[in-house]
Structures are given as C-alpha cells and as structure tokens.
Design a protein around this motif. Structure first.
Motif, PDB file in Angstrom:
ATOM      1  N   VAL A   1       0.838  -1.199   0.000  1.00  0.00           N
ATOM      2  CA  VAL A   1       0.000   0.000   0.000  1.00  0.00           C
ATOM      3  C   VAL A   1       0.880   1.259   0.000  1.00  0.00           C
ATOM      4  O   VAL A   1       0.606   2.226  -0.714  1.00  0.00           O
ATOM      5  N   THR A   2       1.962   1.214   0.768  1.00  0.00           N
ATOM      6  CA  THR A   2       2.906   2.337   0.808  1.00  0.00           C
ATOM      7  C   THR A   2       3.558   2.573  -0.544  1.00  0.00           C
ATOM      8  O   THR A   2       3.646   3.715  -1.023  1.00  0.00           O
ATOM      9  N   ALA A   3       4.008   1.483  -1.176  1.00  0.00           N
ATOM     10  CA  ALA A   3       4.613   1.610  -2.501  1.00  0.00           C
ATOM     11  C   ALA A   3       3.616   2.176  -3.499  1.00  0.00           C
ATOM     12  O   ALA A   3       3.945   3.071  -4.300  1.00  0.00           O
ATOM     13  N   GLY A   4       2.376   1.694  -3.451  1.00  0.00           N
ATOM     14  CA  GLY A   4       1.346   2.204  -4.356  1.00  0.00           C
ATOM     15  C   GLY A   4       1.098   3.681  -4.164  1.00  0.00           C
ATOM     16  O   GLY A   4       0.877   4.426  -5.128  1.00  0.00           O
ATOM     17  N   ALA A   5       1.148   4.127  -2.901  1.00  0.00           N
ATOM     18  CA  ALA A   5       0.951   5.549  -2.610  1.00  0.00           C
ATOM     19  C   ALA A   5       2.073   6.391  -3.210  1.00  0.00           C
ATOM     20  O   ALA A   5       1.831   7.473  -3.772  1.00  0.00           O
TER      21      ALA A   5
ATOM     22  N   PHE B   1      12.711   4.940 -16.613  1.00  0.00           N
ATOM     23  CA  PHE B   1      12.109   5.650 -15.477  1.00  0.00           C
ATOM     24  C   PHE B   1      11.449   4.666 -14.512  1.00  0.00           C
ATOM     25  O   PHE B   1      11.627   4.750 -13.288  1.00  0.00           O
ATOM     26  N   ALA B   2      10.694   3.723 -15.047  1.00  0.00           N
ATOM     27  CA  ALA B   2       9.971   2.771 -14.207  1.00  0.00           C
ATOM     28  C   ALA B   2      10.917   1.830 -13.477  1.00  0.00           C
ATOM     29  O   ALA B   2      10.738   1.548 -12.283  1.00  0.00           O
ATOM     30  N   LEU B   3      11.925   1.314 -14.168  1.00  0.00           N
ATOM     31  CA  LEU B   3      12.860   0.387 -13.535  1.00  0.00           C
ATOM     32  C   LEU B   3      13.628   1.058 -12.398  1.00  0.00           C
ATOM     33  O   LEU B   3      13.801   0.475 -11.321  1.00  0.00           O
ATOM     34  N   VAL B   4      14.082   2.273 -12.624  1.00  0.00           N
ATOM     35  CA  VAL B   4      14.814   2.997 -11.577  1.00  0.00           C
ATOM     36  C   VAL B   4      13.917   3.203 -10.359  1.00  0.00           C
ATOM     37  O   VAL B   4      14.309   2.949  -9.210  1.00  0.00           O
ATOM     38  N   ASN B   5      12.691   3.656 -10.587  1.00  0.00           N
ATOM     39  CA  ASN B   5      11.751   3.885  -9.492  1.00  0.00           C
ATOM     40  C   ASN B   5      11.388   2.592  -8.778  1.00  0.00           C
ATOM     41  O   ASN B   5      11.335   2.535  -7.546  1.00  0.00           O
ATOM     42  N   GLY B   6      11.143   1.523  -9.560  1.00  0.00           N
ATOM     43  CA  GLY B   6      10.742   0.247  -8.976  1.00  0.00           C
ATOM     44  C   GLY B   6      11.820  -0.343  -8.091  1.00  0.00           C
ATOM     45  O   GLY B   6      11.551  -0.751  -6.949  1.00  0.00           O
ATOM     46  N   PHE B   7      13.042  -0.392  -8.595  1.00  0.00           N
ATOM     47  CA  PHE B   7      14.141  -0.951  -7.792  1.00  0.00           C
ATOM     48  C   PHE B   7      14.429  -0.084  -6.569  1.00  0.00           C
ATOM     49  O   PHE B   7      14.751  -0.607  -5.497  1.00  0.00           O
ATOM     50  N   LEU B   8      14.314   1.232  -6.712  1.00  0.00           N
ATOM     51  CA  LEU B   8      14.571   2.129  -5.591  1.00  0.00           C
ATOM     52  C   LEU B   8      13.534   1.941  -4.483  1.00  0.00           C
ATOM     53  O   LEU B   8      13.887   1.692  -3.319  1.00  0.00           O
ATOM     54  N   ILE B   9      12.254   2.043  -4.825  1.00  0.00           N
ATOM     55  CA  ILE B   9      11.195   1.988  -3.816  1.00  0.00           C
ATOM     56  C   ILE B   9      11.104   0.610  -3.173  1.00  0.00           C
ATOM     57  O   ILE B   9      11.093   0.477  -1.932  1.00  0.00           O
ATOM     58  N   TYR B  10      11.067  -0.441  -3.995  1.00  0.00           N
ATOM     59  CA  TYR B  10      10.950  -1.782  -3.422  1.00  0.00           C
ATOM     60  C   TYR B  10      12.244  -2.221  -2.735  1.00  0.00           C
ATOM     61  O   TYR B  10      12.204  -2.982  -1.766  1.00  0.00           O
ATOM     62  N   GLY B  11      13.371  -1.729  -3.227  1.00  0.00           N
ATOM     63  CA  GLY B  11      14.631  -2.038  -2.564  1.00  0.00           C
ATOM     64  C   GLY B  11      14.684  -1.463  -1.162  1.00  0.00           C
ATOM     65  O   GLY B  11      15.086  -2.135  -0.208  1.00  0.00           O
TER      66      GLY B  11
END
Length: 406
Positions: free
Chosen positions: A124-128, A361-371
């Motif tokens: 939920v946090t990541a989605g926000a 853009f998506a890969l950088v954001n995805g790895f950063l937030i979920y990492g």
C-alpha cells in the motif's frame, strides 16, 4: 450541438458530464482488475486481492488529489469550492477524477504480479508513492505541465513529439515495468520452482477471471474514447480501433494458445493495452493487427517469463502491461504513419525514445522503492503466513467463511 459554442455554460456542463462518465467507466475497470486477480490466485488469497485493490484505489485517490495532480498539471484544489467550480462547472476537478483512474491503475497492475506472498502495508505504501509521486512526474513530462522539457527533446531528435493518446506507455508500460523489480525482489511463491523445475500453480476460478476481463474490456472504452477530454473532440475512430484491437487480441490468442481460456481472456486485454497509444491515429485494420501482435507477444512472452526466465509474475503483468504497453508505443509510430493509412504526425524514432524513457524511469523507481522497503520493513510474508494464505494471515477470514467453519 447545433452550432453551440462549447464555451457556453451548457458546453461546459457537457464536457464535465462527458469526463465524469468516462471516469466512472474507468473506475469500474478496477473491479475488473480485482476479479482478474481473484480468478487467477488460489482460494486462500482471494479476499486479499479484493481488499488490496480497493485499498490501493482509496489511497491513490487521496495522494493524487493532494500531491499527484498538482505535480502533473500544476492545479491544486486546496482552495474554496467557489474557486474550484470556477467558470467551467468544475471541469478541472472532474478531470482530476478521470485521471485519478489512470494513476490508480499503477498499483492495481502491480498487485497482480506480486500476488500471494506480499505484505499488505508495504505494498500500500509503494502504491501511494507511485500514484502520488512517481507516476505524476512522468505524466507531467508527457501530458502535463512539464511537457516541453521532454517532448521538445523527442521532437528535435525524432521529428515529432512522443504520441500516447490514452496511455499504452504512460500508464500500462510504466505499471508493468514498475512491477518487474517488485516481482524479482520478492522471489517466487513457495513451491513454484523446486530444484530448478517449474511447478505451475493452477488458477482458482475461470469464471471470475473471465468476468474480470469483460469488466475491463467494457470500461476500456471510457479509458480510450473519453481521453479526448472534451465532447467536441470525441472520435468514433478511437472507439472502433479499441474494438478491433480487442478482437484481434482474442482471435490471435485463441490460435496461439490452442484455445486456452486464460490466454483468450488476457488476449483481449493485450489488444486493448497496445492500441491505447495510437487509437486516435490508426486505421481500424492496423488496430486489429496491433492487437493480434500484442496477444501473440503475451502468449509466448508469458511462457518465456515463467518457464525460461523463472520469474513468478502471477498474472503476467510484466509481459501484459510492461512489454505490450511498450509495443503499443512503438505501434503508434508504425501504423500511425500516413503511408500505412494513419493520420500521421508521428515518427518511429520519437515513439522509440519515449517508450525507452518510460522503461528506464519505471525500472529505476521500482528498484529504488521496493529495494528500500525490502531492506527496512520487508515486503514478503513469512513462510507460515504465506502457506496459510494471505486471507487468513492478513484479514483473518477466508473467501468462503462457511467452509472455514466446517
């Protein structure tokens, strides 16, 4: 409209109604996301799918209202209602409602990839973060207040601006490529791959899966057609191109998958995802081909992802939204050209540049937030909770309570 100017009060009201109806249709698509996931996951994770998507929608509504829409379009609603209504019957706030439905697709897409083993609140946090910050930032560069920063680059290098009429790239590709880091960091479900061997986990409910596909397909006409934004700009070509891409996807999947119902119903979605970008500039036959190619990409891409790469992406959201959304961006540059019967005004180079920029853009954001989440609060259920199922572990109730009591 009998020559009536669309700047009159009635014209403004018509635009508000037009956008509101589109927003409701796209809002209904979230029920489609829910049923598609519920039909695909096991019974012990069905309640979790429903609650996740409704919660993600609710959180997205708040963060996109307060943060995301102002980032994307420079319009804030932290002012008196009289000012919000303005002279156009509240068109801007209705536009927020419509575009919120797009932003909320991001966590809904990701939900299908990480199903059955993800913790509730970290997701939920990541989605926000995605709906309130990451997605609006990219949205602002393609459709919003910062268009000139990126679109001028595409135009100078490729000869035209990047064209994405209804979000093949901005929404679907971004969502699918954001999901990939989450799926990789989470790892496969228990028992999915044992000693290097694949053990496919069967879906739980084909009727629910089919219902999800149908709800999404119907709502998609609001997604695409109402992207015109104003009643006077509505295009019948967009509607028919959406239809042709959908049936192209269905028929191609029917053949490529040898009548597999899961692929047939996802094939419809593959076609619709791919046609979003160029639905306003393609010929209907080109839209059919675009949808058919998208469906074939999904049938074989899902197999490669699951069996060759051993990526446990439960609903196949990376190939379905990420790769096919990217194909949609490229297809607009191919079939939108006048040489192939399109309206023109696009180039393949600009479409390629825009599509690749979204992936990065998506890969950088995805790895950063979920990492960060994985290293801090953790994003995966513990083995006991995963084995019991997210329904009982997180929500303390199963999809069929009477069966649990018995």
């Amino acid at each position: 409209m009998n020559g009536m100017s669309m700047t009159t009060p009635l014209g403004n009201s018509s635009d508000v109604l037009f956008l509101m109806l589109g927003a409701v249709m796209v809002f209904a698509m979230h029920a489609g996301f829910a049923f598609l996931e519920v039909g695909t996951v096991r019974k012990k994770n069905q309640v979790n799918a429903f609650v996740k998507i409704l919660t993600d929608w609710s959180v997205s509504t708040v963060v996109y209202f307060l943060i995301g829409f102002p980032i994307a379009y420079g319009i804030s609603f932290l002012k008196p209602v009289k000012q919000i209504l303005g002279e156009n019957q509240g068109y801007d706030i209705t536009h927020y409602f419509f575009l919120l439905c797009f932003a909320a697709c991001i966590p809904a897409i990701i939900s299908g990839g990480i199903a059955e083993r993800a913790k509730f609140w970290p997701q939920v946090t990541a989605g926000a973060v995605f709906a309130g910050l990451s997605y609006p930032l990219f949205e602002s560069l393609i459709w919003g207040k910062n268009m000139s920063l990126l679109q001028d680059v595409f135009k100078s290098l490729g000869g035209a601006e990047f064209h994405d009429y209804a979000g093949s790239v901005v929404v679907h590709s971004i969502g699918g490529w954001l999901a990939l880091p989450a799926v990789l960091i989470l790892g496969p479900r228990m028992g999915r791959y044992v000693r290097g061997k694949s053990h496919p986990i069967p879906v739980s409910n084909i009727p629910f899966l089919a219902l999800g596909s149908w709800i999404l397909a119907v709502g998609w006409f609001g997604f695409n057609v109402m992207s015109a934004g104003h009643l006077e700009k509505i295009s019948g070509v967009v509607a028919v191109n959406s239809l042709m891409a959908m049936v192209g996807g269905v028929l191609a999947a029917l053949v490529a998958s040898k009548n597999d119902p899961g692929f047939v119903h996802n094939g419809a979605l593959a076609g619709l995802i791919a046609v979003c970008a160029g639905s306003d500039i393609m010929h209907p036959l080109a839209a059919f081909v675009t949808g058919a190619i998208a469906s074939i990409i999904f049938v074989f891409g899902f197999h490669i992802e699951q069996e060759k790469l051993k990526i446990d992406d439960v609903l196949g959201v990376w190939p379905l939204h990420g790769i096919i959304g990217s194909w949609g961006g490229l297809a607009a540059g191919i079939f939108g050209s006048e040489a192939l019967g399109g309206l023109g005004g696009v180039t393949f180079v600009s479409q390629l540049l825009g599509t690749v920029s979204a992936i990065v853009f998506a890969l950088v954001n995805g790895f950063l937030i979920y990492g960060v989440l994985a290293k801090t609060v953790g994003i995966r259920l513990d083995p006991e909770a995963e084995f019991a199922g997210a329904d009982l572990s997180i929500h303390n109730i199963g999809a069929y309570p009477e069966d649990s009591i018995r």
